[in-house]
Design a protein around this motif. Sequence first.
Motif, PDB file in Angstrom:
ATOM      1  N   VAL A   2      50.085  68.142  45.210  1.00 53.02           N
ATOM      2  CA  VAL A   2      49.972  68.198  43.755  1.00 53.02           C
ATOM      3  C   VAL A   2      49.306  66.935  43.215  1.00 53.02           C
ATOM      4  O   VAL A   2      48.451  67.007  42.325  1.00 53.02           O
ATOM      5  N   LEU A   3      49.659  65.777  43.766  1.00 55.82           N
ATOM      6  CA  LEU A   3      49.037  64.539  43.312  1.00 55.82           C
ATOM      7  C   LEU A   3      47.550  64.506  43.646  1.00 55.82           C
ATOM      8  O   LEU A   3      46.744  64.002  42.851  1.00 55.82           O
ATOM      9  N   LEU A   4      47.170  65.043  44.790  1.00 55.34           N
ATOM     10  CA  LEU A   4      45.744  65.137  45.122  1.00 55.34           C
ATOM     11  C   LEU A   4      45.017  66.043  44.129  1.00 55.34           C
ATOM     12  O   LEU A   4      43.897  65.738  43.714  1.00 55.34           O
ATOM     13  N   LEU A   5      45.652  67.131  43.749  1.00 51.83           N
ATOM     14  CA  LEU A   5      45.056  68.022  42.763  1.00 51.83           C
ATOM     15  C   LEU A   5      44.924  67.324  41.412  1.00 51.83           C
ATOM     16  O   LEU A   5      43.889  67.446  40.741  1.00 51.83           O
ATOM     17  N   ILE A   6      45.936  66.554  41.024  1.00 51.84           N
ATOM     18  CA  ILE A   6      45.880  65.827  39.756  1.00 51.84           C
ATOM     19  C   ILE A   6      44.757  64.789  39.784  1.00 51.84           C
ATOM     20  O   ILE A   6      44.004  64.639  38.816  1.00 51.84           O
ATOM     21  N   ILE A   7      44.629  64.075  40.904  1.00 55.64           N
ATOM     22  CA  ILE A   7      43.552  63.091  41.034  1.00 55.64           C
ATOM     23  C   ILE A   7      42.194  63.786  40.959  1.00 55.64           C
ATOM     24  O   ILE A   7      41.272  63.295  40.300  1.00 55.64           O
ATOM     25  N   ASN A   8      42.058  64.937  41.616  1.00 52.28           N
ATOM     26  CA  ASN A   8      40.790  65.677  41.562  1.00 52.28           C
ATOM     27  C   ASN A   8      40.455  66.113  40.139  1.00 52.28           C
ATOM     28  O   ASN A   8      39.319  65.974  39.695  1.00 52.28           O
ATOM     29  N   VAL A   9      41.435  66.647  39.425  1.00 43.17           N
ATOM     30  CA  VAL A   9      41.189  67.105  38.053  1.00 43.17           C
ATOM     31  C   VAL A   9      40.818  65.921  37.166  1.00 43.17           C
ATOM     32  O   VAL A   9      39.889  66.003  36.355  1.00 43.17           O
ATOM     33  N   LEU A  10      41.528  64.804  37.333  1.00 40.29           N
ATOM     34  CA  LEU A  10      41.220  63.607  36.556  1.00 40.29           C
ATOM     35  C   LEU A  10      39.791  63.136  36.818  1.00 40.29           C
ATOM     36  O   LEU A  10      39.024  62.870  35.881  1.00 40.29           O
ATOM     37  N   VAL A  34      47.058  53.961  44.844  1.00 40.49           N
ATOM     38  CA  VAL A  34      47.877  55.181  44.779  1.00 40.49           C
ATOM     39  C   VAL A  34      47.573  56.076  45.976  1.00 40.49           C
ATOM     40  O   VAL A  34      48.492  56.616  46.612  1.00 40.49           O
ATOM     41  N   ALA A  35      46.306  56.232  46.292  1.00 42.51           N
ATOM     42  CA  ALA A  35      45.905  57.082  47.415  1.00 42.51           C
ATOM     43  C   ALA A  35      46.420  56.523  48.738  1.00 42.51           C
ATOM     44  O   ALA A  35      46.879  57.283  49.602  1.00 42.51           O
ATOM     45  N   VAL A  36      46.365  55.212  48.905  1.00 41.21           N
ATOM     46  CA  VAL A  36      46.851  54.594  50.146  1.00 41.21           C
ATOM     47  C   VAL A  36      48.370  54.775  50.256  1.00 41.21           C
ATOM     48  O   VAL A  36      48.890  55.063  51.335  1.00 41.21           O
ATOM     49  N   LYS A  37      49.079  54.670  49.133  1.00 40.15           N
ATOM     50  CA  LYS A  37      50.532  54.907  49.142  1.00 40.15           C
ATOM     51  C   LYS A  37      50.862  56.356  49.488  1.00 40.15           C
ATOM     52  O   LYS A  37      51.904  56.637  50.065  1.00 40.15           O
ATOM     53  N   LEU A  38      49.961  57.262  49.131  1.00 38.26           N
ATOM     54  CA  LEU A  38      50.162  58.669  49.489  1.00 38.26           C
ATOM     55  C   LEU A  38      49.865  58.943  50.956  1.00 38.26           C
ATOM     56  O   LEU A  38      50.135  60.025  51.446  1.00 38.26           O
ATOM     57  N   GLY A  39      49.272  57.967  51.652  1.00 45.16           N
ATOM     58  CA  GLY A  39      48.958  58.138  53.058  1.00 45.16           C
ATOM     59  C   GLY A  39      47.527  58.554  53.322  1.00 45.16           C
ATOM     60  O   GLY A  39      47.194  58.931  54.446  1.00 45.16           O
ATOM     61  N   LEU A  40      46.667  58.499  52.330  1.00 44.85           N
ATOM     62  CA  LEU A  40      45.267  58.855  52.518  1.00 44.85           C
ATOM     63  C   LEU A  40      44.513  57.689  53.130  1.00 44.85           C
ATOM     64  O   LEU A  40      44.805  56.534  52.831  1.00 44.85           O
ATOM     65  N   HIS A  41      43.569  58.013  53.965  1.00 46.14           N
ATOM     66  CA  HIS A  41      42.672  56.997  54.504  1.00 46.14           C
ATOM     67  C   HIS A  41      41.719  56.583  53.384  1.00 46.14           C
ATOM     68  O   HIS A  41      41.255  57.435  52.621  1.00 46.14           O
ATOM     69  N   PRO A  42      41.418  55.296  53.252  1.00 46.35           N
ATOM     70  CA  PRO A  42      40.513  54.867  52.174  1.00 46.35           C
ATOM     71  C   PRO A  42      39.130  55.524  52.221  1.00 46.35           C
ATOM     72  O   PRO A  42      38.544  55.815  51.177  1.00 46.35           O
ATOM     73  N   VAL A  43      38.622  55.801  53.415  1.00 44.07           N
ATOM     74  CA  VAL A  43      37.317  56.473  53.523  1.00 44.07           C
ATOM     75  C   VAL A  43      37.428  57.915  53.021  1.00 44.07           C
ATOM     76  O   VAL A  43      36.536  58.416  52.329  1.00 44.07           O
ATOM     77  N   HIS A  44      38.524  58.567  53.341  1.00 43.09           N
ATOM     78  CA  HIS A  44      38.752  59.933  52.861  1.00 43.09           C
ATOM     79  C   HIS A  44      38.840  59.954  51.338  1.00 43.09           C
ATOM     80  O   HIS A  44      38.248  60.816  50.682  1.00 43.09           O
ATOM     81  N   PHE A  45      39.549  58.984  50.777  1.00 46.36           N
ATOM     82  CA  PHE A  45      39.640  58.915  49.318  1.00 46.36           C
ATOM     83  C   PHE A  45      38.267  58.647  48.700  1.00 46.36           C
ATOM     84  O   PHE A  45      37.927  59.214  47.663  1.00 46.36           O
ATOM     85  N   GLY A  46      37.478  57.807  49.333  1.00 45.13           N
ATOM     86  CA  GLY A  46      36.127  57.543  48.841  1.00 45.13           C
ATOM     87  C   GLY A  46      35.270  58.794  48.840  1.00 45.13           C
ATOM     88  O   GLY A  46      34.507  59.034  47.899  1.00 45.13           O
ATOM     89  N   MET A  47      35.387  59.601  49.883  1.00 46.26           N
ATOM     90  CA  MET A  47      34.645  60.863  49.932  1.00 46.26           C
ATOM     91  C   MET A  47      35.077  61.794  48.806  1.00 46.26           C
ATOM     92  O   MET A  47      34.242  62.437  48.164  1.00 46.26           O
ATOM     93  N   MET A  48      36.404  61.860  48.583  1.00 47.11           N
ATOM     94  CA  MET A  48      36.925  62.689  47.490  1.00 47.11           C
ATOM     95  C   MET A  48      36.377  62.219  46.141  1.00 47.11           C
ATOM     96  O   MET A  48      35.929  63.024  45.324  1.00 47.11           O
ATOM     97  N   MET A  49      36.425  60.920  45.945  1.00 44.80           N
ATOM     98  CA  MET A  49      36.011  60.361  44.654  1.00 44.80           C
ATOM     99  C   MET A  49      34.526  60.611  44.391  1.00 44.80           C
ATOM    100  O   MET A  49      34.143  61.052  43.297  1.00 44.80           O
ATOM    101  N   ILE A  93      34.676  74.436  46.009  1.00 44.27           N
ATOM    102  CA  ILE A  93      35.241  74.819  47.310  1.00 44.27           C
ATOM    103  C   ILE A  93      35.028  73.700  48.319  1.00 44.27           C
ATOM    104  O   ILE A  93      35.946  73.362  49.088  1.00 44.27           O
ATOM    105  N   SER A  94      33.847  73.103  48.320  1.00 41.79           N
ATOM    106  CA  SER A  94      33.589  71.966  49.214  1.00 41.79           C
ATOM    107  C   SER A  94      34.518  70.800  48.902  1.00 41.79           C
ATOM    108  O   SER A  94      35.029  70.139  49.810  1.00 41.79           O
ATOM    109  N   LEU A  95      34.754  70.550  47.631  1.00 41.52           N
ATOM    110  CA  LEU A  95      35.670  69.482  47.229  1.00 41.52           C
ATOM    111  C   LEU A  95      37.086  69.759  47.731  1.00 41.52           C
ATOM    112  O   LEU A  95      37.769  68.852  48.224  1.00 41.52           O
ATOM    113  N   LEU A  96      37.528  70.996  47.637  1.00 43.94           N
ATOM    114  CA  LEU A  96      38.862  71.349  48.129  1.00 43.94           C
ATOM    115  C   LEU A  96      38.955  71.180  49.642  1.00 43.94           C
ATOM    116  O   LEU A  96      39.982  70.743  50.162  1.00 43.94           O
ATOM    117  N   VAL A  97      37.887  71.528  50.359  1.00 50.88           N
ATOM    118  CA  VAL A  97      37.871  71.331  51.814  1.00 50.88           C
ATOM    119  C   VAL A  97      37.943  69.842  52.137  1.00 50.88           C
ATOM    120  O   VAL A  97      38.701  69.417  53.012  1.00 50.88           O
TER     121      VAL A  97
END
Length: 116
Positions: A2-10, A34-49, A93-97
């Motif tokens: 849910v937090l990943l979805l909220i970050i994506n919508v934001l 916040v992403a690192v506290k959730l357990g996301l890799h910083p590179v993964h978060f960068g790709m999402m962003m 869809i690519s963003l969700l993947v």
Amino acid sequence: YVLLLIINVLLLAVGTFMDMTPAVLIFTPILLPVAVKLGLHPVHFGMMMIANLCIGLCTPPVGTCLFLGCSVGKSTIARVSRAMIPFFIAMVISLLVITYWPALSLWLPRTLGLIK
């Protein structure tokens, strides 16, 4: 999830109203811890962003790429926006993947030895 979805919508909302460079400079220091506290890799978060903000570059009202494409193609925003709906769906869809399948999005950097 849910937090990943909220970050994506934001980030999608921010991307539609703000250019990419200022958005990265403003929101990375806020959201990366916040992403690192959730357990996301910083590179993964960068790709999402970056994926979120790139989608914002193609959407009205401030879609820089959309306005550029309309001026080059001598078309209107309304006409091009309707034609881009399938592409918007593919981008989301690519963003969700990218967001929910981190092993796939981190496969290439791991294979190249860029991250552990």
